[in-house]
Motif scaffolding. Structure first.
Motif, PDB file in Angstrom:
ATOM      1  N   UNK A   1       0.755   0.037   0.043  1.00 57.67           N
ATOM      2  CA  UNK A   1       0.122  -0.397   0.514  1.00 57.67           C
ATOM      3  C   UNK A   1       0.860  -0.460   0.247  1.00 57.67           C
ATOM      4  N   UNK A   2       1.917  -2.259  -0.152  1.00 54.66           N
ATOM      5  CA  UNK A   2       2.253  -2.466   0.703  1.00 54.66           C
ATOM      6  C   UNK A   2       2.526  -1.016  -0.227  1.00 54.66           C
ATOM      7  N   UNK A   3       1.470  -1.505  -0.040  1.00 56.32           N
ATOM      8  CA  UNK A   3       1.175  -0.766  -1.008  1.00 56.32           C
ATOM      9  C   UNK A   3       1.330   0.253  -1.372  1.00 56.32           C
ATOM     10  N   UNK A   4       1.476  -0.860  -2.583  1.00 54.52           N
ATOM     11  CA  UNK A   4       2.276  -0.248  -2.231  1.00 54.52           C
ATOM     12  C   UNK A   4       1.709  -0.429  -3.050  1.00 54.52           C
ATOM     13  N   UNK A 392       3.307  -1.491   6.111  1.00 46.55           N
ATOM     14  CA  UNK A 392       4.428  -0.792   7.116  1.00 46.55           C
ATOM     15  C   UNK A 392       5.707  -1.790   7.363  1.00 46.55           C
ATOM     16  N   UNK A 393       5.897  -2.133   6.261  1.00 46.85           N
ATOM     17  CA  UNK A 393       7.085  -2.720   5.641  1.00 46.85           C
ATOM     18  C   UNK A 393       8.290  -2.408   4.535  1.00 46.85           C
ATOM     19  N   UNK A 394       9.268  -2.124   4.930  1.00 47.05           N
ATOM     20  CA  UNK A 394      10.103  -1.668   4.134  1.00 47.05           C
ATOM     21  C   UNK A 394      11.639  -1.902   4.092  1.00 47.05           C
ATOM     22  N   UNK A 395      12.179  -2.497   2.800  1.00 50.78           N
ATOM     23  CA  UNK A 395      13.144  -2.848   2.456  1.00 50.78           C
ATOM     24  C   UNK A 395      14.391  -2.434   2.032  1.00 50.78           C
ATOM     25  N   UNK A 396      15.662  -2.448   1.866  1.00 47.44           N
ATOM     26  CA  UNK A 396      16.411  -1.793   1.044  1.00 47.44           C
ATOM     27  C   UNK A 396      17.317  -2.744   1.123  1.00 47.44           C
ATOM     28  N   UNK A 397      18.717  -2.609  -0.130  1.00 50.20           N
ATOM     29  CA  UNK A 397      20.341  -3.221   0.296  1.00 50.20           C
ATOM     30  C   UNK A 397      20.810  -2.416  -0.050  1.00 50.20           C
ATOM     31  N   UNK A 398      21.490  -2.970   1.301  1.00 45.45           N
ATOM     32  CA  UNK A 398      23.240  -1.577   1.628  1.00 45.45           C
ATOM     33  C   UNK A 398      23.817  -1.733  -0.699  1.00 45.45           C
ATOM     34  N   UNK A 399      24.581  -0.389  -0.638  1.00 42.05           N
ATOM     35  CA  UNK A 399      24.889   0.140  -1.516  1.00 42.05           C
ATOM     36  C   UNK A 399      26.544  -0.556  -1.547  1.00 42.05           C
ATOM     37  N   UNK A 400      26.732  -0.139  -0.537  1.00 39.24           N
ATOM     38  CA  UNK A 400      27.948   0.021   0.203  1.00 39.24           C
ATOM     39  C   UNK A 400      28.595  -0.317   1.431  1.00 39.24           C
ATOM     40  N   UNK A 401      29.633  -0.827   1.877  1.00 39.40           N
ATOM     41  CA  UNK A 401      29.228  -0.369   3.371  1.00 39.40           C
ATOM     42  C   UNK A 401      29.383   1.160   3.751  1.00 39.40           C
ATOM     43  N   UNK A 402      28.543   0.393   5.228  1.00 41.32           N
ATOM     44  CA  UNK A 402      28.444   2.239   5.981  1.00 41.32           C
ATOM     45  C   UNK A 402      28.009   2.095   7.163  1.00 41.32           C
ATOM     46  N   UNK A 423       7.357  -0.327  10.061  1.00 42.04           N
ATOM     47  CA  UNK A 423       7.998   0.745  10.528  1.00 42.04           C
ATOM     48  C   UNK A 423       6.610   1.184  11.404  1.00 42.04           C
ATOM     49  N   UNK A 424       5.841   0.356  12.134  1.00 43.62           N
ATOM     50  CA  UNK A 424       5.304   0.857  13.106  1.00 43.62           C
ATOM     51  C   UNK A 424       5.592   0.660  14.727  1.00 43.62           C
ATOM     52  N   UNK A 425       6.836  -0.100  14.652  1.00 42.39           N
ATOM     53  CA  UNK A 425       7.464   0.368  15.517  1.00 42.39           C
ATOM     54  C   UNK A 425       8.213   1.062  15.624  1.00 42.39           C
TER      55      UNK A 425
END
Length: 521
Positions: A1-4, A392-402, A423-425
């Motif tokens: 709505x995850x919408x997405x 409520x949920x989001x994802x991402x993948x690290x492009x580099x070290x940080x 996200x609700x937390x």
């Protein structure tokens, strides 16, 4: 709505609408921003100072366990043994950290790489929006991606990273869609939801109660079709089947993440373990595609000017309208009604007085400028988006070290690691929000409330931010806020108060309206 899921011209990303709800053209278009009244009545706990010295990175607690076995066990905990919220709470307690490693559903055999670093506080969570450090390619639904056979063979906008050339073209198309018939949004919403409220009243009079969700589904689909495309679905071959077809199509994409109430061996052994074959939904999807292709000629013409084929554009229009916009209204409207209903008669009366007073002073018209003078109403929308965001949920993948920081520690993220935020937390972080678990209707009223909007993150970015072609913030961010405001305005211009019953639902809440008290002042 995850919408997405902001109205905009292609150059400004601000909402522009006619200042009238009638069909008369406006001489002065209204530009809406998230402005807040000077009044405030709740103190907020300020976030820790950014001037504090950096923390030394420590090892991320937790682990991913034994391949296949541990992800399966984590899935059982998430869906059945503990439930979603307790799954996260128990691990926060175990690791004494809001950042830890675990596995996210569905796991085997739909997703063979369920390993994630979980972010459960308001300080670490925003890294998921930083496109310089993370990418969003094929991560809209999480650790798995539904078959592109469900979207005409195309990866739609929601699955594209801003670094991909097609992302900018498609997002510009979404901005154009949202601005093309912007003057029709307010009147079409009122028409569609007047039908909804009339049907609720009739059903309550007959049976003593009325289910909100099915009526909302039909009203939302009709509103989107008429406001964005200028067509009434009932005048086409689609008829009233739109919501049913969309819900079925969405199920084929999201079933690995849902609890449907089926016997556990069937639900987990099949729906959480294997993807449903797309050919079972092909005819239903074709009906939706034909409806959008036949009724979006000006939008498809614009797509060709942007370098997008009409076929790819149509599949994206369908996805944006049905999955993102309709899905958002299907989930969030009942959720908001739930929280407002539970807020009680005092809040209802304050909302009714504010809304009716402003409309009366505006010659009886609902306009963008009029709604900007309803600070409590606006705050209620933001508070509902804070306490129970539609995605409520989001994802991402690290492009580099940080390095990322929670409130208490710092952690080193390695290139290629998957990050997950619930996200609700993050938006109920007690170190950021006072009375974080409570629905506080006037939380975002006044200067302090306006300052706290940067911690409202429902749109895949802060509420104070704007969607652009270079980020993944929801293209319809302002559209969602607008329609949510309109729902409250139409509700409280008609009724003094209402009562509800709430039950669980695979998507959001199942709300039943048990009484509607007609306006008495």
């Amino acid at each position: 709505m995850a919408t997405s899921s902001s109205f905009s011209s292609l150059s400004t990303l601000h909402l522009q609408f006619s200042s009238q709800t009638s069909s008369r053209p406006s001489k002065h278009p209204i530009i809406i921003k998230a402005t807040i009244s000077e009044k405030h009545s709740i103190s907020q706990t300020p976030p820790p100072s950014s001037a504090a010295p950096p923390l030394k990175p420590s090892k991320i607690p937790g682990d991913h366990g034994i391949p296949l076995i541990t992800p399966w066990k984590d899935r059982q905990d998430y869906f059945y043994n503990q439930g979603r919220d307790e799954f996260f709470k128990s691990r926060i307690k175990k690791y004494k950290s809001t950042v830890f490693r675990t596995n996210m559903p569905p796991g085997p055999f739909i997703s063979f790489n369920p390993n994630v670093v979980v972010l459960l506080d308001g300080k670490s969570f925003p890294i998921l929006f930083d496109t310089d450090k993370v990418e969003k390619k094929d991560l809209f639904t999480g650790t798995y991606m539904p078959s592109t056979d469900l979207t005409g063979g195309y990866r739609t906008l929601s699955y594209l990273d801003p670094s991909e050339p097609n992302h900018a073209k498609l997002k510009k198309l979404m901005f154009y869609l949202l601005s093309f018939r912007r003057e029709r949004v307010i009147p079409e919403f009122r028409d569609a939801y007047s039908v909804l409220f009339d049907s609720l009243e009739n059903e309550i009079a007959t049976t003593g109660k009325a289910a909100f969700t099915p009526a909302n589904d039909q009203a939302a689909f009709n509103f989107l079709a008429q406001s964005l495309y200028g067509v009434n679905p009932n005048d086409t071959r689609l008829g009233s089947d739109g919501p049913k077809l969309v819900s079925k199509w969405v199920l084929f994409q999201l079933h690995p993440l849902l609890i449907l109430g089926l016997p556990r061996p069937i639900e987990d052994g099949i729906l959480h373990t294997f993807s449903l074959p797309s050919f079972l939904i092909k005819k239903d999807y074709q009906r939706l595609y034909d409806f959008f292709y036949q009724n979006s000629t000006p939008i498809l013409d614009q797509a060709e000017k942007l370098g997008i084929s009409r076929d790819e554009a149509c599949h994206n229009l369908l996805f944006a309208t049905c999955f993102n916009s309709f899905g958002g209204m299907k989930i969030f409207f009942p959720n908001m009604l739930k929280w407002v209903g539970r807020a009680g008669v005092k809040i209802h009366t304050e909302l009714a007085k504010e809304i009716r007073s402003v409309i009366k002073s505006n010659d009886g018209n609902v306009t963008m400028s009029a709604m900007e003078n309803m600070p409590l109403m606006k705050s209620v929308v933001y508070e509902a988006l804070r306490i129970e965001p539609p995605v409520p949920s989001q994802y991402a993948k690290a492009k580099r070290d940080f390095t990322i920081e929670s409130h208490d520690a710092a952690f080193q993220i390695k290139e290629g690691e998957m990050l997950y935020g619930f996200q609700p937390f993050a938006t109920k972080d007690p170190k950021i929000f006072d009375r974080a678990e409570e629905f506080v209707a006037d939380r975002f009223v006044g200067e302090e409330g306006e300052e706290m909007l940067k911690h409202v993150l429902w749109s895949n970015g802060p509420e104070t931010g704007n969607p652009t072609v270079n980020n993944k913030q929801c293209a319809g961010k302002d559209f969602v806020v607008l329609t949510s405001r309109l729902l409250l305005v139409e509700l409280f211009r008609r009724y003094d108060s209402f009562d509800i019953e709430v039950a669980a639902s695979p998507l959001g809440s199942a709300v039943t309206v048990t009484s509607l008290k007609r306006a008495s002042f």
